[in-house]
Design a protein around this motif. Structure first.
Motif, PDB file in Angstrom:
ATOM      1  N   ASP A 101      46.208  24.797  54.563  1.00 53.69           N
ATOM      2  CA  ASP A 101      44.898  25.432  54.378  1.00 53.69           C
ATOM      3  C   ASP A 101      44.937  26.843  54.961  1.00 53.69           C
ATOM      4  O   ASP A 101      44.423  27.114  56.044  1.00 53.69           O
ATOM      5  CB  ASP A 101      43.807  24.596  55.045  1.00 53.69           C
ATOM      6  N   THR A 102      45.548  27.755  54.198  1.00 52.92           N
ATOM      7  CA  THR A 102      45.652  29.153  54.626  1.00 52.92           C
ATOM      8  C   THR A 102      44.728  30.002  53.763  1.00 52.92           C
ATOM      9  O   THR A 102      44.301  29.583  52.679  1.00 52.92           O
ATOM     10  CB  THR A 102      47.090  29.670  54.467  1.00 52.92           C
ATOM     11  N   PRO A 103      44.396  31.224  54.207  1.00 51.21           N
ATOM     12  CA  PRO A 103      43.552  32.101  53.373  1.00 51.21           C
ATOM     13  C   PRO A 103      44.129  32.322  51.978  1.00 51.21           C
ATOM     14  O   PRO A 103      43.393  32.339  50.991  1.00 51.21           O
ATOM     15  CB  PRO A 103      43.505  33.397  54.182  1.00 51.21           C
ATOM     16  N   ASN A 124      46.159  30.315  50.217  1.00 48.54           N
ATOM     17  CA  ASN A 124      46.022  29.107  49.401  1.00 48.54           C
ATOM     18  C   ASN A 124      44.576  28.849  49.001  1.00 48.54           C
ATOM     19  O   ASN A 124      44.309  28.299  47.926  1.00 48.54           O
ATOM     20  CB  ASN A 124      46.596  27.903  50.149  1.00 48.54           C
ATOM     21  N   ARG A 125      43.627  29.256  49.844  1.00 47.84           N
ATOM     22  CA  ARG A 125      42.215  29.114  49.459  1.00 47.84           C
ATOM     23  C   ARG A 125      41.897  30.018  48.271  1.00 47.84           C
ATOM     24  O   ARG A 125      41.171  29.643  47.357  1.00 47.84           O
ATOM     25  CB  ARG A 125      41.307  29.427  50.650  1.00 47.84           C
ATOM     26  N   ARG A 126      42.440  31.217  48.293  1.00 42.36           N
ATOM     27  CA  ARG A 126      42.225  32.133  47.151  1.00 42.36           C
ATOM     28  C   ARG A 126      42.878  31.565  45.889  1.00 42.36           C
ATOM     29  O   ARG A 126      42.327  31.682  44.791  1.00 42.36           O
ATOM     30  CB  ARG A 126      42.803  33.507  47.462  1.00 42.36           C
ATOM     31  N   ARG A 127      44.037  30.959  46.025  1.00 43.51           N
ATOM     32  CA  ARG A 127      44.707  30.367  44.859  1.00 43.51           C
ATOM     33  C   ARG A 127      43.861  29.243  44.263  1.00 43.51           C
ATOM     34  O   ARG A 127      43.787  29.088  43.040  1.00 43.51           O
ATOM     35  CB  ARG A 127      46.090  29.859  45.256  1.00 43.51           C
ATOM     36  N   ARG A 128      43.241  28.466  45.124  1.00 42.70           N
ATOM     37  CA  ARG A 128      42.362  27.403  44.622  1.00 42.70           C
ATOM     38  C   ARG A 128      41.154  27.993  43.894  1.00 42.70           C
ATOM     39  O   ARG A 128      40.688  27.436  42.896  1.00 42.70           O
ATOM     40  CB  ARG A 128      41.920  26.495  45.771  1.00 42.70           C
ATOM     41  N   GLU A 129      40.653  29.111  44.396  1.00 45.99           N
ATOM     42  CA  GLU A 129      39.529  29.769  43.723  1.00 45.99           C
ATOM     43  C   GLU A 129      39.934  30.270  42.341  1.00 45.99           C
ATOM     44  O   GLU A 129      39.157  30.176  41.382  1.00 45.99           O
ATOM     45  CB  GLU A 129      39.030  30.943  44.579  1.00 45.99           C
ATOM     46  N   VAL A 130      41.133  30.805  42.229  1.00 46.65           N
ATOM     47  CA  VAL A 130      41.619  31.294  40.940  1.00 46.65           C
ATOM     48  C   VAL A 130      41.719  30.135  39.945  1.00 46.65           C
ATOM     49  O   VAL A 130      41.277  30.240  38.793  1.00 46.65           O
ATOM     50  CB  VAL A 130      42.982  31.995  41.104  1.00 46.65           C
ATOM     51  N   LEU A 131      42.280  29.025  40.384  1.00 49.88           N
ATOM     52  CA  LEU A 131      42.402  27.863  39.505  1.00 49.88           C
ATOM     53  C   LEU A 131      41.027  27.353  39.084  1.00 49.88           C
ATOM     54  O   LEU A 131      40.807  27.040  37.904  1.00 49.88           O
ATOM     55  CB  LEU A 131      43.190  26.756  40.207  1.00 49.88           C
ATOM     56  N   ALA A 132      40.098  27.288  40.019  1.00 44.13           N
ATOM     57  CA  ALA A 132      38.752  26.803  39.693  1.00 44.13           C
ATOM     58  C   ALA A 132      38.085  27.714  38.662  1.00 44.13           C
ATOM     59  O   ALA A 132      37.419  27.241  37.731  1.00 44.13           O
ATOM     60  CB  ALA A 132      37.906  26.727  40.964  1.00 44.13           C
ATOM     61  N   ALA A 133      38.267  29.036  38.808  1.00 39.97           N
ATOM     62  CA  ALA A 133      37.677  29.971  37.846  1.00 39.97           C
ATOM     63  C   ALA A 133      38.292  29.786  36.461  1.00 39.97           C
ATOM     64  O   ALA A 133      37.593  29.837  35.443  1.00 39.97           O
ATOM     65  CB  ALA A 133      37.872  31.410  38.329  1.00 39.97           C
ATOM     66  N   CYS A 134      39.591  29.556  36.417  1.00 43.39           N
ATOM     67  CA  CYS A 134      40.263  29.346  35.128  1.00 43.39           C
ATOM     68  C   CYS A 134      39.740  28.100  34.432  1.00 43.39           C
ATOM     69  O   CYS A 134      39.488  28.108  33.217  1.00 43.39           O
ATOM     70  CB  CYS A 134      41.779  29.248  35.340  1.00 43.39           C
ATOM     71  N   LEU A 135      39.565  27.029  35.164  1.00 42.98           N
ATOM     72  CA  LEU A 135      39.079  25.788  34.563  1.00 42.98           C
ATOM     73  C   LEU A 135      37.617  25.920  34.140  1.00 42.98           C
ATOM     74  O   LEU A 135      37.203  25.362  33.115  1.00 42.98           O
ATOM     75  CB  LEU A 135      39.255  24.636  35.547  1.00 42.98           C
ATOM     76  N   ALA A 167      41.006  42.420  47.292  1.00 42.46           N
ATOM     77  CA  ALA A 167      40.821  42.754  48.709  1.00 42.46           C
ATOM     78  C   ALA A 167      41.149  41.564  49.605  1.00 42.46           C
ATOM     79  O   ALA A 167      41.799  41.706  50.646  1.00 42.46           O
ATOM     80  CB  ALA A 167      39.392  43.225  48.950  1.00 42.46           C
ATOM     81  N   SER A 168      40.720  40.375  49.180  1.00 40.33           N
ATOM     82  CA  SER A 168      40.946  39.197  50.016  1.00 40.33           C
ATOM     83  C   SER A 168      42.412  38.771  50.019  1.00 40.33           C
ATOM     84  O   SER A 168      42.864  38.094  50.942  1.00 40.33           O
ATOM     85  CB  SER A 168      40.072  38.031  49.536  1.00 40.33           C
TER      86      SER A 168
END
Length: 761
Positions: free
Chosen positions: A225-227, A229-240, A435-436
């Motif tokens: 649970d790193t910053p 990896n959190r951004r990567r999860r956000e990218v995947l969620a946006a794609c879906l 930026a993040s």
């Protein structure tokens, strides 16, 4: 003359076993109609199939079949093969049925030799339509009297010339349906076994999505649970989430290291499943990384990884998982739910005239097409390239995703009228995401000598240095003179590079943390996930610099002595361009960066800098008349090959367009090298082959040898030939001197001759 007209004969078999012409026309028409129905042109496909071989009803052609299949009184067979032209009759019949028949005439006239130019002397369509054809009186009336469909209802973007382009594009798509159907029906007659090996279409995008979803869930479960990896999860969620939007243009603007590859695939498969699209085509700018991307997909898809089709010009892998009888057949016409190909293969096919390259085009209808690193499209061909993408979206139900680590560089705005309109961002606030995910600082070093650069590298315990040419990488590595240093370039075969990349990753593991100084060319910038604390990058395009920065502090885990987060350090340097010249496109991109950099030193990877860069790189390249965006080989306008003509409806120069539309292909002459025991075994195998080996044996050898070859351009091949280190067997080159392949640098040019004591064999 036989009572039944035939399409194809079987040598030494009675005519009763031959392929009935009517069966062939009906079979081809049925297939072509099904293919063209994907873009609402089923009747066009059916008529193309029914009329393409009408010329075979002539007495001349039927006599030709007998002459080449049945021995004469002396026991010999005729050598008249190919002398009876049968495609003109169907083209003339289509034109005689009405004006729009000219569209079919192009396809029918070219179904063997390729789409013709309208005007090209005797080979042009206009002259062929004036020929006196062989009579086709025996053709059944029920095949001839079909009415032409109404003109295709196409969504035309822009003015008159764009309508001509749209009609030509439609013609090429119908042509694709015809030649694929013709080939498949003929194959079913001549080789039922081969036809039975073709993919059966039972695996869908929905099946792949289910397998990918499970893999991504497991990947996220195991990820810390790193910053980042959190951004990567956000990218995947946006794609879906955005996958539910209707087909069209999308952009996915994610910094390098943001999980773009698998997230974009998740979008594509989910989007295809929800909207009934047929497959995903993932186009990559560089052949050197296509294998890595395809392997990422196979690993994520598990048991269904065998559905990933690699399609490119100079790679035929040896792994049976990656290349099977079925996949080789599927590559002929993109008959697979997931295709990984190159920009060269995709875009040159969109402007092709040859039957072999056009067969796959109809399968792009109702597809998801992902363009990885979309900003790498050549500026001088932007107008025809973007026009082709607009056609696929507007008239063939496709979705196009522009993936980039910087920003969408090809969207329409003031000053860039040829840009794509209506592109919907998958990431709502890309500036915030950039930026993040900012994990590096970029510093300009200015002109830097090799000695100064070496000094800086020696001061770093772990550092990556990326340059623009193999020779520069080799020179720096030699000057560094560090037994612990590593070299990586396309001078090394794929098997060699894989070993080096594995060693780099091992040293960079936190639990190992060994010294690791790497000198590399651009081969490390895409598809190779490594994580250095410092990176030195030779001046290049801003998009390349962003890729290099993605290899620095990739996971965002660097920390200062006090434990606070720390940025990775990226240094951009200029070098002696006369001493180390590079490709003109790389130098042009670097010059655009040099012009932009002084005004954006505090944020070289921020959106304002990338906008300024692409304004120079793309948007201002058109000139006052826009011709700078449509400047093919020899200065030929590609769009100008499709001029409007009210009298004939379509006056297209298809073959001229092919000659003009040339992307820079990185295909080179392969040299088999003696890397490891396997490389030397392959050279011995090549040398021991009989004088005339069977073609299948050579193809199998090429597959097995693929990871042990190094590609060289023409100048490098000439140098190796002049130094006398090459042996040639069966049209394939191999090294005959071990000294020509350095254990750390790969292929070099210092060795001379075939030293008997150093012969590989």
């Amino acid at each position: 003359m036989p009572s039944i007209p035939y399409a194809h004969s079987l040598p030494d078999r009675p005519s009763e076993d031959w392929h009935s012409l009517e069966d062939h026309l009906l079979g081809t028409a049925r297939l072509a109609e099904g293919f063209a129905s994907a873009f609402g042109a089923g009747e066009w496909g059916r008529l193309a199939g029914l009329w393409h071989d009408l010329g075979k009803y002539s007495e001349a052609f039927q006599g030709y079949l007998r002459s080449v299949s049945e021995p004469d009184a002396t026991g010999h067979k005729s050598d008249l093969a190919g002398r009876v032209i049968h495609s003109t009759a169907g083209a003339q019949h289509a034109v005689n049925r009405g004006l729009v028949g000219r569209l079919l005439a192009f396809a029918i006239a070219g179904h063997h030799a390729g789409l013709p130019d309208a005007e090209a002397g005797e080979s042009g369509l206009s002259m062929r339509l004036q020929e006196v054809p062989e009579p086709i009186d025996r053709a059944p009336t029920r095949l001839l009297e079909h009415p032409l469909p109404p003109p295709p209802r196409l969504c035309v973007i822009g003015d008159g010339p764009r309508r001509a382009f749209a009609l030509a594009f439609f013609t090429r798509m119908v042509f694709s349906c015809l030649v694929d159907a013709d080939f498949l029906d003929t194959e079913a007659f001549f080789s039922p076994r081969r036809a039975g090996l073709r993919p059966d279409g039972t695996v869908s995008c929905s099946d792949l999505l289910g397998r990918l979803g499970k893999a991504l869930e497991e990947k996220q479960r195991l990820a810390a649970d790193t910053p980042v990896n959190r951004r990567r999860r956000e990218v995947l969620a946006a794609c879906l989430e955005k996958a539910s939007l209707g087909p069209g243009f999308f952009s996915l603007d994610v910094p390098t290291g943001g999980g773009k590859t698998l997230s974009s695939l998740a979008f594509a498969l989910s989007h295809a499943t929800q909207h009934g699209l047929r497959r995903v085509v993932y186009a990559i700018p560089f052949t050197s990384i296509i294998e890595q991307t395809a392997n990422v997909f196979r690993e994520a898809l598990g048991d269904l990884g065998g559905q990933v089709l690699e399609h490119h010009s100079n790679l035929e892998p040896d792994d049976p998982v990656r290349q099977t009888d079925r996949s080789r057949l599927a590559a002929e016409n993109f008959d697979s739910p997931l295709v990984v190909t190159t920009n060269v293969q995709l875009f040159e096919s969109l402007f092709a005239s040859r039957t072999s390259r056009c067969r796959k085009l109809h399968r792009l209808a109702r597809n998801v097409i992902i363009l990885d690193e979309a900003q790498t499209l050549p500026p001088q061909l932007l107008a025809p390239t973007l026009a082709a993408l607009e056609e696929l979206v507007a008239n063939y139900g496709a979705t196009v995703v522009l993936c980039t680590a910087t920003q969408p560089a090809v969207t329409r705005h003031d000053g860039f009228p040829i840009g794509l309109d209506g592109v919907r961002p998958i990431i709502d606030d890309p500036a915030r995401l950039h930026a993040s995910l900012g994990r590096t600082s970029v510093t300009l070093l200015g002109a830097t000598s090799n000695d100064d650069l070496i000094g800086r590298l020696r001061a770093e315990r772990q550092a990556l240095c990326i340059v623009n040419s193999r020779r520069h990488a080799s020179d720096l590595f030699r000057r560094l003179d560090d037994p612990a240093a590593l070299h990586l370039s396309a001078s090394m075969c794929a098997a060699h590079r894989s070993e080096v990349v594995a060693e780099i990753r091992r040293r960079l593991l936190p639990a190992v943390n060994e010294p690791c100084r790497v000198i590399s060319t651009q081969v490390i910038e895409a598809g190779v996930d490594v994580d250095f604390p410092a990176c030195f990058r030779a001046a290049a395009g801003l998009d390349s610099i962003a890729q290099a920065a993605g290899r620095c502090n990739r996971e965002g885990l660097l920390s200062a002595p006090d434990g606070s987060p720390s940025l990775g350090r990226v240094f951009v340097f200029d070098y002696d361009r006369k001493e180390y010249p590079t490709a003109s496109l790389i130098e042009q991109a670097a010059q655009c960066f040099r012009e932009v950099a002084p005004d954006h030193q505090l944020g070289l990877l921020a959106p304002p800098a990338t906008k300024a860069y692409f304004r120079l790189r793309y948007w201002q390249q058109g000139g006052q008349d826009g011709r700078g965006w449509d400047r093919g080989d020899g200065g030929q306008s590609v769009m100008g090959c499709f001029a409007p003509d009210r009298k004939t409806l379509l006056h297209a120069q298809f073959r001229t367009a092919v000659s003009a539309y040339r992307l820079i292909d990185d295909a080179q002459t392969p040299i088999l090298v003696p890397f490891g025991d396997r490389g030397r075994e392959l050279i011995r195998e090549l040398e021991m082959m009989p004088e005339q080996p069977e073609p299948e044996r050579l193809r199998a050898f090429d597959r097995n040898a693929q990871r042990y070859v190094v590609g060289v351009y023409d100048r490098g091949l000439k140098a190796l030939l002049e130094s006398g280190v090459l042996l040639e067997y069966h049209g394939r080159y191999c090294l005959g001197n071990r000294e020509a392949y350095h254990e750390r640098l790969g292929l070099t040019f210092e060795a001379l001759g075939l030293d008997p004591d150093r012969l590989v064999i």
